[in-house]
Write a protein that holds these residues in place. Sequence first.
Motif, mmCIF file in Angstrom:
data_model
loop_
_atom_site.group_PDB
_atom_site.id
_atom_site.type_symbol
_atom_site.label_atom_id
_atom_site.label_comp_id
_atom_site.label_asym_id
_atom_site.label_seq_id
_atom_site.Cartn_x
_atom_site.Cartn_y
_atom_site.Cartn_z
ATOM 1 N N THR A 61 -15.344 -31.980 147.070
ATOM 2 C CA THR A 61 -15.359 -31.815 148.523
ATOM 3 C C THR A 61 -14.446 -32.828 149.201
ATOM 4 O O THR A 61 -13.751 -32.491 150.176
ATOM 5 N N ALA A 62 -14.452 -34.071 148.705
ATOM 6 C CA ALA A 62 -13.599 -35.096 149.315
ATOM 7 C C ALA A 62 -12.119 -34.754 149.162
ATOM 8 O O ALA A 62 -11.322 -34.967 150.090
ATOM 9 N N THR A 63 -11.742 -34.214 148.003
ATOM 10 C CA THR A 63 -10.336 -33.840 147.805
ATOM 11 C C THR A 63 -9.923 -32.737 148.770
ATOM 12 O O THR A 63 -8.840 -32.802 149.384
ATOM 13 N N VAL A 64 -10.782 -31.733 148.919
ATOM 14 C CA VAL A 64 -10.473 -30.642 149.841
ATOM 15 C C VAL A 64 -10.427 -31.148 151.284
ATOM 16 O O VAL A 64 -9.481 -30.845 152.042
ATOM 17 N N ALA A 65 -11.434 -31.936 151.684
ATOM 18 C CA ALA A 65 -11.506 -32.395 153.071
ATOM 19 C C ALA A 65 -10.374 -33.366 153.407
ATOM 20 O O ALA A 65 -9.733 -33.247 154.461
ATOM 21 N N PRO A 91 1.923 -10.504 142.898
ATOM 22 C CA PRO A 91 2.350 -11.413 141.815
ATOM 23 C C PRO A 91 2.906 -12.725 142.376
ATOM 24 O O PRO A 91 4.117 -12.981 142.343
ATOM 25 N N LEU A 92 2.017 -13.566 142.872
ATOM 26 C CA LEU A 92 2.438 -14.823 143.491
ATOM 27 C C LEU A 92 2.386 -16.010 142.535
ATOM 28 O O LEU A 92 2.777 -17.121 142.897
ATOM 29 N N GLY A 93 1.896 -15.790 141.338
ATOM 30 C CA GLY A 93 1.787 -16.884 140.387
ATOM 31 C C GLY A 93 0.627 -17.817 140.652
ATOM 32 O O GLY A 93 0.576 -18.911 140.095
ATOM 33 N N LEU A 94 -0.299 -17.401 141.507
ATOM 34 C CA LEU A 94 -1.465 -18.212 141.841
ATOM 35 C C LEU A 94 -2.719 -17.486 141.391
ATOM 36 O O LEU A 94 -2.702 -16.294 141.120
ATOM 37 N N SER A 95 -3.818 -18.235 141.311
ATOM 38 C CA SER A 95 -5.082 -17.635 140.896
ATOM 39 C C SER A 95 -6.215 -18.292 141.659
ATOM 40 O O SER A 95 -6.105 -19.434 142.112
ATOM 41 N N GLY A 103 -10.855 -20.847 138.271
ATOM 42 C CA GLY A 103 -10.256 -21.669 137.226
ATOM 43 C C GLY A 103 -10.490 -23.154 137.437
ATOM 44 O O GLY A 103 -9.677 -23.978 137.017
ATOM 45 N N TYR A 104 -11.609 -23.496 138.079
ATOM 46 C CA TYR A 104 -11.887 -24.901 138.356
ATOM 47 C C TYR A 104 -12.149 -25.666 137.065
ATOM 48 O O TYR A 104 -12.841 -25.187 136.164
ATOM 49 N N ARG A 105 -11.586 -26.866 136.979
ATOM 50 C CA ARG A 105 -11.854 -27.790 135.891
ATOM 51 C C ARG A 105 -12.164 -29.162 136.474
ATOM 52 O O ARG A 105 -11.514 -29.574 137.435
ATOM 53 N N GLY A 138 -4.669 -31.736 136.262
ATOM 54 C CA GLY A 138 -3.764 -30.737 136.830
ATOM 55 C C GLY A 138 -4.490 -29.493 137.289
ATOM 56 O O GLY A 138 -4.248 -28.980 138.384
ATOM 57 N N ALA A 139 -5.392 -29.000 136.447
ATOM 58 C CA ALA A 139 -6.173 -27.825 136.830
ATOM 59 C C ALA A 139 -7.116 -28.139 137.983
ATOM 60 O O ALA A 139 -7.372 -27.277 138.831
ATOM 61 N N PHE A 140 -7.638 -29.367 138.017
ATOM 62 C CA PHE A 140 -8.515 -29.775 139.116
ATOM 63 C C PHE A 140 -7.782 -29.687 140.452
ATOM 64 O O PHE A 140 -8.276 -29.081 141.413
ATOM 65 N N VAL A 141 -6.594 -30.269 140.507
ATOM 66 C CA VAL A 141 -5.811 -30.238 141.746
ATOM 67 C C VAL A 141 -5.361 -28.821 142.066
ATOM 68 O O VAL A 141 -5.428 -28.368 143.212
ATOM 69 N N GLY A 142 -4.911 -28.078 141.052
ATOM 70 C CA GLY A 142 -4.425 -26.724 141.284
ATOM 71 C C GLY A 142 -5.491 -25.787 141.821
ATOM 72 O O GLY A 142 -5.210 -24.928 142.662
ATOM 73 N N SER A 143 -6.750 -25.960 141.363
ATOM 74 C CA SER A 143 -7.821 -25.085 141.830
ATOM 75 C C SER A 143 -8.236 -25.389 143.258
ATOM 76 O O SER A 143 -8.918 -24.571 143.892
ATOM 77 N N LEU A 144 -7.815 -26.554 143.789
ATOM 78 C CA LEU A 144 -8.211 -26.943 145.139
ATOM 79 C C LEU A 144 -7.096 -26.778 146.163
ATOM 80 O O LEU A 144 -7.307 -27.032 147.348
#
Length: 319
Positions: A100-104, A162-166, A169-171, A178-184
Amino acid sequence: MGAALWALRRIVVAALTVLAVAILIFASVRLMPGSYIDVALGPLATAEQRAAAMSEAGLDQPVVVQFVQWIGGIVTGDLGRSFVSNVAIADEFALRLPVTATVALGAIALTVLVGIPLGFITALNAGSRGGGAGGRIASALGISLPEFVLGGLVVFAVSSLPLGLSVGGYRPLGEDPGAFVGSLVLPTLVLAVPSAAITARNTRDAVMNVLVEPHIDAVVARGSTRWFIVRHHIMRNAMPPVLTLLATIMATLLGGTVIVETIFNVPGIGAYLITALGRRDYAIIQAGVLLAAIVFIVANLVVDLVAASLDPRLKRRKA
């Protein structure tokens, strides 16, 4: 000495406000329709089963005793345990708070980096041929799109194009940063759009109000450069109301994270509170809402101190 006394007075008021909010939260949670016992046991539970469940959850004690125990635990860092899972709430918050802190914080950073410059550009170009129309249109669109609508559109676009996003996939951060930041990234962008739009609109209004002040005409008549006027005269006078707005936005971000975490299936505090609300898990609801209230109160306190340092006249007005 006067400034220190003023700051101390603001801190005391903030502390008393936290106490008052805690009382309101405690009372309102228990006034919600449908109690924890009703949700957990259902309508067919016997009186003995209900009494045993209330005793196990500590709900059979007087309300005042429950409140004092809760506040005492909060002061010592004990947020209590979930009625349903019997897991320490502090441990759950420790796992979910980075999400939540990363998103906020990402949303706040984008709000500041996009909203404030856009507001200044729109106001300073109000007299030009374009008249800052692009900035006004962008802010109007952002304000008119709430998080749940924009989030739904983003999920549809990501799933269909086909934007290359998903989505998903939260990690956890410790497993795959990398997956943590990408999922947020997408939740952060969705949360930031309305906030940046509101900030741009209010920044524009604040700058426009400063531009019509007589001292701005005097500075222009002295031949000062445009950047010097903006940096030394406009920005200093226009920022206090913008800072106040940012404090309010920070407080409302928890409500926004509840929406985006649910839409994008992100396991943050917002999604945790939604689950607890459905179960009437009082301890989790109380801790989460109090956390949001403390963030709001502390943010407003910091903004008051910063705004008073920018404009000392505010100390006399708020004394």
